[in-house]
Every structure is written in C-alpha cells, then in structure tokens.
Design a protein around this motif. Structure first.
Motif, PDB file in Angstrom:
ATOM      1  N   THR A 145      -0.253   5.833 -25.926  1.00 50.12           N
ATOM      2  CA  THR A 145      -1.649   6.168 -26.219  1.00 50.12           C
ATOM      3  C   THR A 145      -2.023   5.777 -27.639  1.00 50.12           C
ATOM      4  OG1 THR A 145      -1.555   8.017 -24.669  1.00 50.12           O
ATOM      5  CG2 THR A 145      -3.325   8.046 -26.305  1.00 50.12           C
ATOM      6  N   VAL A 146      -1.156   6.080 -28.588  1.00 46.18           N
ATOM      7  CA  VAL A 146      -1.456   5.755 -29.985  1.00 46.18           C
ATOM      8  C   VAL A 146      -1.448   4.244 -30.192  1.00 46.18           C
ATOM      9  CG1 VAL A 146      -0.717   6.074 -32.373  1.00 46.18           C
ATOM     10  CG2 VAL A 146      -0.549   7.969 -30.749  1.00 46.18           C
ATOM     11  N   LEU A 147      -0.509   3.542 -29.550  1.00 49.71           N
ATOM     12  CA  LEU A 147      -0.517   2.077 -29.592  1.00 49.71           C
ATOM     13  C   LEU A 147      -1.851   1.533 -29.078  1.00 49.71           C
ATOM     14  CD1 LEU A 147       3.020   1.140 -28.159  1.00 49.71           C
ATOM     15  CD2 LEU A 147       2.153   0.482 -30.386  1.00 49.71           C
ATOM     16  N   LYS A 148      -2.293   2.073 -27.958  1.00 46.58           N
ATOM     17  CA  LYS A 148      -3.528   1.598 -27.334  1.00 46.58           C
ATOM     18  C   LYS A 148      -4.734   1.837 -28.233  1.00 46.58           C
ATOM     19  CE  LYS A 148      -5.416   4.221 -24.293  1.00 46.58           C
ATOM     20  NZ  LYS A 148      -5.653   5.004 -23.044  1.00 46.58           N
ATOM     21  N   GLU A 149      -4.857   3.062 -28.751  1.00 46.32           N
ATOM     22  CA  GLU A 149      -6.017   3.390 -29.576  1.00 46.32           C
ATOM     23  C   GLU A 149      -6.025   2.570 -30.862  1.00 46.32           C
ATOM     24  OE1 GLU A 149      -8.551   5.183 -28.672  1.00 46.32           O
ATOM     25  OE2 GLU A 149      -7.610   5.608 -26.736  1.00 46.32           O
ATOM     26  N   TRP A 150      -4.855   2.373 -31.450  1.00 43.24           N
ATOM     27  CA  TRP A 150      -4.770   1.552 -32.661  1.00 43.24           C
ATOM     28  C   TRP A 150      -5.146   0.105 -32.360  1.00 43.24           C
ATOM     29  CZ3 TRP A 150      -1.335  -2.542 -33.811  1.00 43.24           C
ATOM     30  CH2 TRP A 150      -1.380  -2.993 -35.139  1.00 43.24           C
ATOM     31  N   ALA A 151      -4.586  -0.451 -31.282  1.00 40.41           N
ATOM     32  CA  ALA A 151      -4.864  -1.848 -30.925  1.00 40.41           C
ATOM     33  C   ALA A 151      -6.344  -2.048 -30.608  1.00 40.41           C
ATOM     34  CB  ALA A 151      -4.006  -2.262 -29.734  1.00 40.41           C
ATOM     35  N   ASN A 152      -6.943  -1.089 -29.903  1.00 39.01           N
ATOM     36  CA  ASN A 152      -8.367  -1.207 -29.574  1.00 39.01           C
ATOM     37  C   ASN A 152      -9.233  -1.134 -30.829  1.00 39.01           C
ATOM     38  OD1 ASN A 152      -7.691  -1.413 -26.903  1.00 39.01           O
ATOM     39  ND2 ASN A 152      -8.224   0.701 -26.375  1.00 39.01           N
ATOM     40  N   SER A 153      -8.830  -0.281 -31.769  1.00 37.00           N
ATOM     41  CA  SER A 153      -9.577  -0.181 -33.020  1.00 37.00           C
ATOM     42  C   SER A 153      -9.493  -1.488 -33.804  1.00 37.00           C
ATOM     43  CB  SER A 153      -9.035   0.980 -33.855  1.00 37.00           C
ATOM     44  OG  SER A 153      -9.706   1.078 -35.096  1.00 37.00           O
ATOM     45  N   VAL A 154      -8.290  -2.067 -33.867  1.00 33.62           N
ATOM     46  CA  VAL A 154      -8.114  -3.353 -34.550  1.00 33.62           C
ATOM     47  C   VAL A 154      -9.006  -4.413 -33.908  1.00 33.62           C
ATOM     48  CG1 VAL A 154      -6.488  -5.255 -34.936  1.00 33.62           C
ATOM     49  CG2 VAL A 154      -5.779  -2.899 -35.394  1.00 33.62           C
ATOM     50  N   HIS A 155      -9.017  -4.450 -32.585  1.00 32.25           N
ATOM     51  CA  HIS A 155      -9.808  -5.460 -31.875  1.00 32.25           C
ATOM     52  C   HIS A 155     -11.297  -5.289 -32.150  1.00 32.25           C
ATOM     53  CE1 HIS A 155     -11.745  -7.391 -28.334  1.00 32.25           C
ATOM     54  NE2 HIS A 155     -10.785  -8.279 -28.530  1.00 32.25           N
ATOM     55  N   HIS A 156     -11.763  -4.063 -32.141  1.00 32.87           N
ATOM     56  CA  HIS A 156     -13.183  -3.799 -32.397  1.00 32.87           C
ATOM     57  C   HIS A 156     -13.568  -4.195 -33.824  1.00 32.87           C
ATOM     58  CE1 HIS A 156     -17.049  -1.747 -32.360  1.00 32.87           C
ATOM     59  NE2 HIS A 156     -16.696  -1.110 -33.474  1.00 32.87           N
ATOM     60  N   LEU A 157     -12.750  -3.820 -34.791  1.00 31.61           N
ATOM     61  CA  LEU A 157     -13.060  -4.104 -36.194  1.00 31.61           C
ATOM     62  C   LEU A 157     -13.018  -5.595 -36.505  1.00 31.61           C
ATOM     63  CD1 LEU A 157     -10.956  -1.197 -37.717  1.00 31.61           C
ATOM     64  CD2 LEU A 157     -13.445  -1.430 -37.937  1.00 31.61           C
ATOM     65  N   ALA A 158     -12.097  -6.307 -35.861  1.00 32.44           N
ATOM     66  CA  ALA A 158     -11.910  -7.729 -36.164  1.00 32.44           C
ATOM     67  C   ALA A 158     -13.111  -8.577 -35.763  1.00 32.44           C
ATOM     68  CB  ALA A 158     -10.658  -8.246 -35.462  1.00 32.44           C
ATOM     69  N   GLN A 159     -13.988  -8.040 -34.932  1.00 33.43           N
ATOM     70  CA  GLN A 159     -15.169  -8.800 -34.526  1.00 33.43           C
ATOM     71  C   GLN A 159     -16.167  -8.956 -35.674  1.00 33.43           C
ATOM     72  OE1 GLN A 159     -14.650 -10.154 -31.512  1.00 33.43           O
ATOM     73  NE2 GLN A 159     -12.788  -8.899 -31.715  1.00 33.43           N
ATOM     74  N   ARG A 160     -16.058  -8.084 -36.691  1.00 27.21           N
ATOM     75  CA  ARG A 160     -17.024  -8.148 -37.795  1.00 27.21           C
ATOM     76  C   ARG A 160     -16.382  -8.138 -39.177  1.00 27.21           C
ATOM     77  NH1 ARG A 160     -17.388  -3.019 -39.770  1.00 27.21           N
ATOM     78  NH2 ARG A 160     -16.704  -1.304 -38.402  1.00 27.21           N
ATOM     79  N   VAL A 161     -15.062  -7.945 -39.244  1.00 24.95           N
ATOM     80  CA  VAL A 161     -14.374  -7.862 -40.537  1.00 24.95           C
ATOM     81  C   VAL A 161     -13.253  -8.895 -40.570  1.00 24.95           C
ATOM     82  CG1 VAL A 161     -13.036  -6.391 -42.094  1.00 24.95           C
ATOM     83  CG2 VAL A 161     -14.872  -5.394 -40.704  1.00 24.95           C
ATOM     84  N   ASN A 162     -13.155  -9.632 -41.676  1.00 25.65           N
ATOM     85  CA  ASN A 162     -12.078 -10.620 -41.783  1.00 25.65           C
ATOM     86  C   ASN A 162     -11.067 -10.254 -42.868  1.00 25.65           C
ATOM     87  OD1 ASN A 162     -13.551 -11.078 -44.077  1.00 25.65           O
ATOM     88  ND2 ASN A 162     -13.874 -13.275 -43.725  1.00 25.65           N
ATOM     89  N   ASP A 163     -10.984  -8.963 -43.192  1.00 26.01           N
ATOM     90  CA  ASP A 163     -10.068  -8.470 -44.224  1.00 26.01           C
ATOM     91  C   ASP A 163      -9.023  -7.556 -43.569  1.00 26.01           C
ATOM     92  OD1 ASP A 163      -8.759  -7.450 -46.416  1.00 26.01           O
ATOM     93  OD2 ASP A 163     -10.440  -6.185 -47.074  1.00 26.01           O
ATOM     94  N   PHE A 164      -7.768  -7.981 -43.605  1.00 27.87           N
ATOM     95  CA  PHE A 164      -6.696  -7.189 -43.001  1.00 27.87           C
ATOM     96  C   PHE A 164      -6.581  -5.811 -43.646  1.00 27.87           C
ATOM     97  CE2 PHE A 164      -5.161 -11.202 -41.259  1.00 27.87           C
ATOM     98  CZ  PHE A 164      -4.664 -10.804 -40.026  1.00 27.87           C
ATOM     99  N   ALA A 165      -6.762  -5.736 -44.956  1.00 27.80           N
ATOM    100  CA  ALA A 165      -6.607  -4.457 -45.648  1.00 27.80           C
ATOM    101  C   ALA A 165      -7.581  -3.418 -45.100  1.00 27.80           C
ATOM    102  CB  ALA A 165      -6.816  -4.646 -47.151  1.00 27.80           C
ATOM    103  N   GLU A 166      -8.826  -3.822 -44.906  1.00 26.34           N
ATOM    104  CA  GLU A 166      -9.833  -2.890 -44.392  1.00 26.34           C
ATOM    105  C   GLU A 166      -9.564  -2.543 -42.931  1.00 26.34           C
ATOM    106  OE1 GLU A 166     -14.670  -2.620 -43.602  1.00 26.34           O
ATOM    107  OE2 GLU A 166     -13.859  -4.152 -44.964  1.00 26.34           O
ATOM    108  N   ILE A 167      -9.225  -3.538 -42.143  1.00 26.94           N
ATOM    109  CA  ILE A 167      -8.979  -3.296 -40.716  1.00 26.94           C
ATOM    110  C   ILE A 167      -7.800  -2.349 -40.514  1.00 26.94           C
ATOM    111  CG2 ILE A 167      -8.113  -4.393 -38.602  1.00 26.94           C
ATOM    112  CD1 ILE A 167      -9.871  -6.786 -39.249  1.00 26.94           C
ATOM    113  N   LEU A 168      -6.689  -2.613 -41.185  1.00 30.92           N
ATOM    114  CA  LEU A 168      -5.497  -1.789 -40.990  1.00 30.92           C
ATOM    115  C   LEU A 168      -5.711  -0.369 -41.501  1.00 30.92           C
ATOM    116  CD1 LEU A 168      -2.669  -4.351 -41.851  1.00 30.92           C
ATOM    117  CD2 LEU A 168      -3.397  -3.556 -39.592  1.00 30.92           C
TER     118      LEU A 168
END
Length: 604
Positions: A145-168
C-alpha cells in the motif's frame, strides 16, 4: 490533516544517473539498517515472528555490499546491478517484495543513460506493478500500500514538476500518511497498536534518501518507544511453521504457473524476479516439497528455511538473556533442541545436483536411505557467513548476547564462517567456541551450556563452563566399514583393503589438536557392541560422574543395546540415544556407532 514542519529544499535536481542512484540508495539502506531492532519489535503481520527488520536489513546490506564495487554512471546498468543483488539477498516477505520492486524499476528504465522526473515516474509505476504481481494474494495495509501511494504521488507530481528534490520530498509525506493509515486496513495492526513493519521499513528507506538529498549526510533515526502491549504483538497467525526461500535460475521461468503450484503448499507466497532468475518466498509445512516444486523450473540454490514457531517464542517469550547457537552437526535429540531453545544453523548437503538443508528438507531416515541407494556420494557444505549473520542479526534484537558452538576448525570451515559473521555485529557480544569434538560430543558441550544458561549463569560464567566441558568431553566412533570414507576421499582405497583383509574395525576420536585420528581397532565384528562399551568405559576416569551420549548410523538396535550397557552402570538419566547425522554420516557410513562422554568436574 497532519501538519508537517516546513522543509528547506536543496537545489533543484533535474536528472538521476547511476552514481546518484547508488549514493542515495546507500543512504536509504543505512537508515533502514539502523532501525532493524525497532522494525522487528513491531512485526505482527503476516505472522508475529519479529524478523522483518532483520530480513530487510539483510536484503539491503547484501545490496550495498554487492553494488559497492560495481558502480556505473549509466543508470540502466546501475539499476540492473541493484536488481540482481536484491534478488540474491532478498529475505522474508518484505525483502522479496522490495527486491521485486527494484527489478521492476530496472525494467522501467531500460534504454536510458540517465532519467528525468517523468521517466522516473514511469519507472516507479512499472516497479509498483511488478511488486503487486509478485504476490498470489496481495494485502492492503502492508508495504504494498505504501509503495503504491508513494509511486502514485510521484507520478502525479512529475506531470508538472521537473525537480527530483521537490517530488521526493512531497511524495515522502504521502508515504508517511499511508503508513499511518495501515492499522485502519489491517485489524491485526490496530489490535497491536503498530503500523506495518515492512511499510515502516520502506518509509525509513525513503527518509534516508531524503536526508541525504537535503543535507548530504546520513542522520541517525530515532526509535519511538514501544508500549508493552506492542512488544507482545499479536497471537501467532496461521498453521504454517516454516518460512521457506530459494533462488531459481532458469531459461523461461513461468512465474504465474509456479505461483499456482506453490499456492497448494502454503501462503505468504512472493515470487520476485525475471524469466531467468526468480526469488521464491512462502510459508509452508513442507519445505522439501516446495523446493522440489521449484526445481521443475530451473536450478535451485540458496535454500533457506526458518522455524517461525521458534522465532515467535524468542520474540514473545524470551526466558534468558543469552542465546545458544549451534550448527546442525551436534546430533542432539530434538527434545533437547526444543527444551533449551537451541538455535541451529543447518549445514547443507547434496546428492549429485539435488541440494538439501540438513534435518529440514531431508530427514535423518531419508538421508540414510539416500546414502544406501543413490549412485552419487553426497557432499556436505558448511553454513555460509551469511547464514550465521542472518541468525545473529535476528537474535541481537531479542537477546543481550549469544554463544555459538561449532565443529573443530581443523575439520570444517564452519567456525570461520561464524567468526566472519560475528565480526559484522560488533555491538552484539558473541562468544565463539571450537568444540574440539564432533557429533554427539558437540551435543554434550551444548547441553552443558544450556544448563548453565538455564541456571542463571552470566555470559562469562557460562563461557567458563563451556571451555571446561570442551576439555572434558571425548568421543569415540566405531566404523562398520571404510567404504564411505573412501568414497568421500578421506581414506585411501589401499587402507580399506588392508583393514578388510585383516578383519579390523577402526575406532576414531578427535585429538587435542582437533584432528580426526584412530584411537584403536576391534578385531572382528562379533560382540562389537559389548567390546565398544568396554573400550569406552576404560577411558572414563574412576570415580568420576559422566554424561553419556550414544549415536548410531541407521542401526538403532545396536544403539539401544549400547545405551542399555551404559545405563546399567551410570543410570538411565545420564545417557541418551540419538542418530548420526549427515556431517559425520557421509564418511562413517551405515552401521557406525558413536559414544561421547562429558566428565562432570562439579560432581564427585
């Protein structure tokens, strides 16, 4: 909604290459390892065997060790190295799931030298899918569950953010919230008042990575105080006793088909890997059958079996502060192993290309049957340093110290393996003992240690009693034939011919220097039980009280007769009978008889 402290973000990170992956992953690994004991204490699902921290630490430290000398700037190559190391080192349910996640990540970045945030997001989505596919029955409220929620959050953020520091940083907050919600999804967690241990370990990994990104250093993790009821955990769940794992190497491993077959043998099934390399984990009552099932799909290596019943007892009913460890060559009766909660690290053996775990996937009776009928003479191999390290790591979270008793260094590399493993845990006191004997002789030394621990003796006092027992324990083994020693390369064929022609039967012992040497011979086989009894009895000092252990090699009638002779003179309570195991049996062969005695200096 939970309020989070304001975070100072570092400079923008627009790409990740192999070197950056290596550095950040290493930081995360060290964070998880520092939390091993805490993760063990909160482990209640799928069974409360309190080993999640140990398994995740073992998995991740194996990754760190294997990749340290193989760092690549190309992220495709680096992630492939990480995934391969993860499969080799994966231990436990959470370790296998994490390994499959890393395999999926490596698959998701194929063809890239370095990746941006969107490519990273696609890769973690692939990794998430791989992790779910590894389980026959995925359960929410776990690391998945935590893997899924983290991965989904990364995917959502990456659509508008190109900074790994902010996304992670932002995705980590989502992972923390998902972790806090795990007790709402699994009742066993709510009852114990804990979050899922595997999920907590994954968040620790992410936090270690984030600390490195923000500060460039690895910060020590604080361990929340665990309430008494949390330490007790949950009642043991399920009917399966053995946590069983292996690695399959093949050409076209059909993982769904293998999952279906294993589903008939147990639960908690995780199959991580690729079509050519797969890590298998399941809980079962029949490890041997599970390994046989896996062999249909390729070459099976790295067989590992943990007794979850014993782990649960250690975690929730620790009677003493000192753990007692022995390899499986001691040939002690099972009743003593259970009574004194002795931890066995099994030796391995093979007949041709078929491999076994001593006394787990091959019983004593099955061993003797194989030895008589199999055209391949068996080979034994000592436990690896990794086998000992994993055992010591688990014990370190439940005991204050350990005493580890093993075969003589001149006869086996087992002691060296234990020594290498103990050096990796400098904060956990481990007393290593060269027993300077074998088979049931080791068993007698172990029994003296167990009785000392049970009496409340300190670590140093127990070690003193063990060293005295080593000095005062002797073993004599009468061979019925030299044929098996010849097959194993221990005795030249010419010597066998001479002893056979003369009608001589060799008696072996262990010298003060730890070597296996002749102690005498019997001429002819007639009345061999009585003559062996007299031979050994004459070695016992007059007026001394002794404990006697007798072992037989698939000749129980003779073993019982020999025990009866000693019982008449010394008392039934001072003798016990057991069976010679594979470590000695491969060389002694069927029909051998052994007698060990321990002179008790504390008794007149």
């Amino acid at each position: 909604m939970r309020c989070l402290p304001e975070r100072r973000l570092p400079m923008a990170i627009e790409y990740i290459d192999g070197i950056r992956l290596y550095r950040t992953l290493t930081a995360g690994i060290r964070r998880v390892v520092s939390r091993e004991e805490y993760l063990n204490k909160i482990n209640v699902f799928p069974v409360p065997d309190s080993d999640t921290g140990t398994n995740m630490a073992f998995t991740l430290t194996t990754i760190e060790e294997k990749i340290a000398s193989r760092v690549q700037s190309n992220i495709e190559d680096m992630s492939a190295v990480v995934a391969d190391a993860a499969l080799d080192g994966a231990r436990g349910n959470s370790g296998a799931i994490l390994a499959q996640f890393l395999v999926g990540f490596a698959e998701g970045i194929r063809g890239h030298l370095q990746i941006d945030t969107r490519q990273f997001a696609r890769a973690v989505q692939t990794a998430k899918a791989f992790a779910y596919e590894a389980l026959v029955s995925p359960r929410e409220g776990t690391i998945l569950t935590v893997l899924k929620e983290w991965a989904n959050s990364v995917h959502h953020l990456a659509q508008r953010v190109n900074d790994f520091a902010e996304i992670l940083a932002t995705a980590l907050d989502r992972a923390r919230q998902a972790l806090e919600d795990t007790p709402k999804q699994l009742e066993v967690l709510a009852q114990a008042g804990v979050v899922d241990a595997g999920a907590r370990g994954f968040v620790d990994l992410l936090e270690g990575i984030q600390d490195y990104i923000e500060r460039g250093v690895l910060l020590a993790a604080s361990e929340p105080r665990i309430r008494d009821q949390e330490q007790k955990g949950a009642e043991p769940e399920g009917e399966y006793r053995y946590c069983t794992e292996c690695l399959i190497l093949g050409n076209a491993i059909n993982r769904p088909e293998l999952q279906a077959h294993l589903n008939e043998l147990g639960n908690s099934i995780v199959i991580a890997g690729t079509k050519t390399k797969a890590k298998v984990h399941l809980h079962t009552n029949d490890p041997a059958r599970a390994f046989d099932t896996c062999r249909a799909y390729g070459t099976v290596t790295g067989e590992k079996v943990d007794d979850m019943h014993q782990q649960q007892a250690d975690a929730h009913d620790a009677r003493h502060s000192i753990a007692l460890v022995v390899d499986s060559t001691s040939d002690l009766p099972e009743e003593y192993i259970d009574r004194y909660r002795i931890h066995q690290v099994p030796v391995r053996l093979s007949f041709g290309d078929k491999h076994y775990v001593d006394k787990v996937t091959l019983t004593i009776d099955e061993f003797w049957s194989e030895l008589r009928t199999n055209p391949h003479h068996p080979k034994t191999s000592q436990p690896t340093p990794g086998d000992f390290r994993r055992q010591y790591q688990f014990l370190a979270t439940h005991y204050d110290s350990a005493l580890s008793i093993h075969l003589p260094q001149k006869l086996s590399g087992t002691y060296q393996s234990a020594q290498t493993a103990s050096a990796s845990l400098p904060e956990f006191p481990i007393g290593l003992v060269d027993a300077n004997t074998l088979s049931v002789g080791i068993g007698l030394v172990v029994l003296e240690a167990a009785r000392a621990i049970e009496s409340g003796a300190s670590f140093d006092e127990t070690m003193t009693r063990i060293q005295r027992a080593v000095k005062n324990t002797h073993i004599y083994v009468l061979l019925d034939t030299l044929e098996y020693a010849v097959r194993g390369g221990r005795v030249p064929r010419s010597k066998q011919k001479i002893t056979s022609w003369l009608g001589l039967y060799v008696i072996l012992t262990v010298s003060p220097e730890g070597a296996l040497v002749p102690a005498g011979t019997l001429w002819g086989r007639r009345h061999r039980v009585k003559r062996l009894f007299r031979f050994v009895r004459d070695k016992i000092p007059a007026g001394k009280q002794v404990q006697v252990g007798i072992v037989h090699a698939d000749c129980r009638h003779d073993g019982e007769a020999l025990q009866e002779l000693f019982a008449r003179e010394m008392g039934q309570e001072r003798t016990f009978l057991s069976t010679i195991g594979p470590a000695l049996g491969v060389h002694a062969g069927p029909g051998a008889l052994g007698v060990a005695f321990h002179i008790r200096e504390d008794e007149s």
